[in-house]
Design a protein around this motif. Structure first.
Motif, PDB file in Angstrom:
ATOM      1  N   LEU A 205      33.967  36.098  58.296  1.00 56.24           N
ATOM      2  CA  LEU A 205      33.579  34.692  58.371  1.00 56.24           C
ATOM      3  C   LEU A 205      33.923  33.953  57.083  1.00 56.24           C
ATOM      4  N   GLY A 206      33.893  34.679  55.959  1.00 62.56           N
ATOM      5  CA  GLY A 206      34.236  34.071  54.683  1.00 62.56           C
ATOM      6  C   GLY A 206      35.702  33.688  54.584  1.00 62.56           C
ATOM      7  N   MET A 207      36.524  34.165  55.519  1.00 58.91           N
ATOM      8  CA  MET A 207      37.946  33.832  55.521  1.00 58.91           C
ATOM      9  C   MET A 207      38.231  32.493  56.181  1.00 58.91           C
ATOM     10  N   GLY A 208      37.194  31.904  56.789  1.00 58.52           N
ATOM     11  CA  GLY A 208      37.365  30.608  57.425  1.00 58.52           C
ATOM     12  C   GLY A 208      38.140  30.701  58.727  1.00 58.52           C
ATOM     13  N   VAL A 209      38.981  29.682  58.986  1.00 58.40           N
ATOM     14  CA  VAL A 209      39.755  29.616  60.229  1.00 58.40           C
ATOM     15  C   VAL A 209      40.696  30.812  60.367  1.00 58.40           C
ATOM     16  N   TRP A 210      41.233  31.278  59.249  1.00 58.11           N
ATOM     17  CA  TRP A 210      42.182  32.388  59.287  1.00 58.11           C
ATOM     18  C   TRP A 210      41.530  33.692  59.747  1.00 58.11           C
ATOM     19  N   GLY A 211      40.232  33.739  59.703  1.00 58.27           N
ATOM     20  CA  GLY A 211      39.551  34.968  60.098  1.00 58.27           C
ATOM     21  C   GLY A 211      39.188  35.036  61.570  1.00 58.27           C
ATOM     22  N   ILE A 212      39.452  33.957  62.333  1.00 59.01           N
ATOM     23  CA  ILE A 212      39.059  33.926  63.747  1.00 59.01           C
ATOM     24  C   ILE A 212      39.699  35.049  64.561  1.00 59.01           C
ATOM     25  N   PRO A 213      41.028  35.283  64.476  1.00 57.16           N
ATOM     26  CA  PRO A 213      41.604  36.400  65.246  1.00 57.16           C
ATOM     27  C   PRO A 213      40.984  37.750  64.880  1.00 57.16           C
ATOM     28  N   ALA A 214      40.792  37.968  63.568  1.00 56.82           N
ATOM     29  CA  ALA A 214      40.185  39.226  63.133  1.00 56.82           C
ATOM     30  C   ALA A 214      38.749  39.332  63.626  1.00 56.82           C
ATOM     31  N   LEU A 215      38.036  38.187  63.681  1.00 59.11           N
ATOM     32  CA  LEU A 215      36.648  38.186  64.135  1.00 59.11           C
ATOM     33  C   LEU A 215      36.562  38.573  65.607  1.00 59.11           C
ATOM     34  N   VAL A 216      37.475  38.049  66.418  1.00 58.13           N
ATOM     35  CA  VAL A 216      37.478  38.369  67.848  1.00 58.13           C
ATOM     36  C   VAL A 216      37.687  39.873  68.048  1.00 58.13           C
ATOM     37  N   VAL A 217      38.670  40.413  67.320  1.00 60.38           N
ATOM     38  CA  VAL A 217      38.964  41.849  67.437  1.00 60.38           C
ATOM     39  C   VAL A 217      37.774  42.678  66.969  1.00 60.38           C
ATOM     40  N   TRP A 218      37.183  42.274  65.838  1.00 57.66           N
ATOM     41  CA  TRP A 218      36.065  43.048  65.291  1.00 57.66           C
ATOM     42  C   TRP A 218      34.823  42.965  66.175  1.00 57.66           C
ATOM     43  N   GLN A 219      34.600  41.806  66.814  1.00 59.43           N
ATOM     44  CA  GLN A 219      33.464  41.673  67.723  1.00 59.43           C
ATOM     45  C   GLN A 219      33.597  42.665  68.872  1.00 59.43           C
ATOM     46  N   GLY A 220      34.817  42.767  69.441  1.00 58.37           N
ATOM     47  CA  GLY A 220      35.031  43.717  70.518  1.00 58.37           C
ATOM     48  C   GLY A 220      34.826  45.153  70.056  1.00 58.37           C
ATOM     49  N   PHE A 221      35.316  45.466  68.862  1.00 67.08           N
ATOM     50  CA  PHE A 221      35.141  46.811  68.317  1.00 67.08           C
ATOM     51  C   PHE A 221      33.673  47.098  68.045  1.00 67.08           C
ATOM     52  N   SER A 222      32.927  46.076  67.601  1.00 61.59           N
ATOM     53  CA  SER A 222      31.500  46.251  67.300  1.00 61.59           C
ATOM     54  C   SER A 222      30.699  46.559  68.556  1.00 61.59           C
ATOM     55  N   VAL A 223      31.095  45.954  69.692  1.00 60.47           N
ATOM     56  CA  VAL A 223      30.434  46.271  70.958  1.00 60.47           C
ATOM     57  C   VAL A 223      30.634  47.752  71.290  1.00 60.47           C
ATOM     58  N   PHE A 224      31.852  48.223  71.097  1.00 59.88           N
ATOM     59  CA  PHE A 224      32.165  49.637  71.336  1.00 59.88           C
ATOM     60  C   PHE A 224      31.337  50.532  70.412  1.00 59.88           C
ATOM     61  N   VAL A 225      31.285  50.180  69.117  1.00 60.33           N
ATOM     62  CA  VAL A 225      30.530  50.983  68.150  1.00 60.33           C
ATOM     63  C   VAL A 225      29.048  50.992  68.502  1.00 60.33           C
TER      64      VAL A 225
END
Length: 254
Positions: A205-225
């Motif tokens: 989130l600290g990356m701002g707009v540039w972090g949105i794609p990474a956030l989407v991927v990480w959210q999906g991975f977090s559900v799995f974890v």
């Protein structure tokens, strides 16, 4: 500025108001889901929630079945069902949103002073996964370990006590170390994975707009974890229970 927890002191004891609130919210969500799933229970025309709950029950039964005979493990079905649903919901709560407020020195909640850690002002994190707090995972682990010892002593007294000194009493220290490592690994594994996931979300989130794609991927991975951690906690609980209550006489079969 780092986010801190809303801690108050009562009779010399620290209470994290955010964790207490999240524990209550998690409990309410699990209760409501279970209540809705059985509200219009039907054999011929089950609802989607009923189908989901039945699938979870079968899933937990399979976990029990891999650890012990299902007849012996059936009394622990509700324990496994509660653990896997509570932990999974708790793991998920910190993913979709965060609630942060700003507090100044001397701020109070319900008439109690917030501990800002010596800061004049701080950002207070009110919404997070309860399982991202080691006190919560530790409490769940204590419940599980106490239950396994109680059931072992109740159902398998002689052999349960005997296994601490098998095959020789010199192995007692190793057996005690193993018993201590069980709750530590159970609690810290769950806490570490969920806490690390929330830290990563904060970093992205600290990356701002540039972090949105990474956030989407990480959210999906977090559900799995989160799902894996709920499964592992439930599975190890049943394994520990099986080790406590089931005794097999080796070398007696011909």
């Amino acid at each position: 500025m780092d986010h801190i927890s809303p801690i108050v002191h009562v009779a010399g004891i620290e209470f994290d108001l955010a964790v207490i609130a999240m524990i209550l919210i998690t409990s309410i969500i699990v209760f409501v889901l279970a209540k809705l799933a059985v509200r219009n229970i039907s054999v011929t025309n089950p609802t989607k929630l009923q189908n989901f709950l039945e699938w979870v029950i079968e899933f937990v039964q399979n976990i029990i079945g891999t650890s012990m005979d299902l007849k012996k493990g059936r009394p622990y079905l509700i324990l496994g069902l509660t653990l896997i649903m509570y932990i999974f919901v708790g793991d998920m709560l910190g993913l979709p949103l965060g609630i942060v407020t700003e507090a100044h020195h001397g701020a109070t909640v319900f008439g109690m002073n917030l501990d800002l850690g010596g800061e004049e002002e701080a950002h207070i994190a009110w919404w997070k996964s309860p399982t991202a707090d080691v006190a919560v995972t530790g409490a769940l682990t204590i419940i599980v370990i106490l239950l396994t010892h109680i059931e072992g002593l109740r159902l398998n007294t002689k052999h349960y006590l005997k296994h601490y000194v098998e095959p020789h009493w010199l192995f007692l220290p190793l057996a005690l170390i193993k018993e201590v490592s069980k709750p530590l690994s159970l609690a810290l594994r769950l806490y570490g994975n969920i806490f690390a996931g929330e830290v990563m979300i904060a970093v992205i989130l600290g990356m701002g707009v540039w972090g949105i794609p990474a956030l989407v991927v990480w959210q999906g991975f977090s559900v799995f974890v989160g799902a894996i951690q709920a499964f592992v906690f439930c599975m190890l609980t049943m394994v520990y229970m099986s080790q406590a209550i089931v005794h097999e006489e080796h070398g007696e079969q011909h």
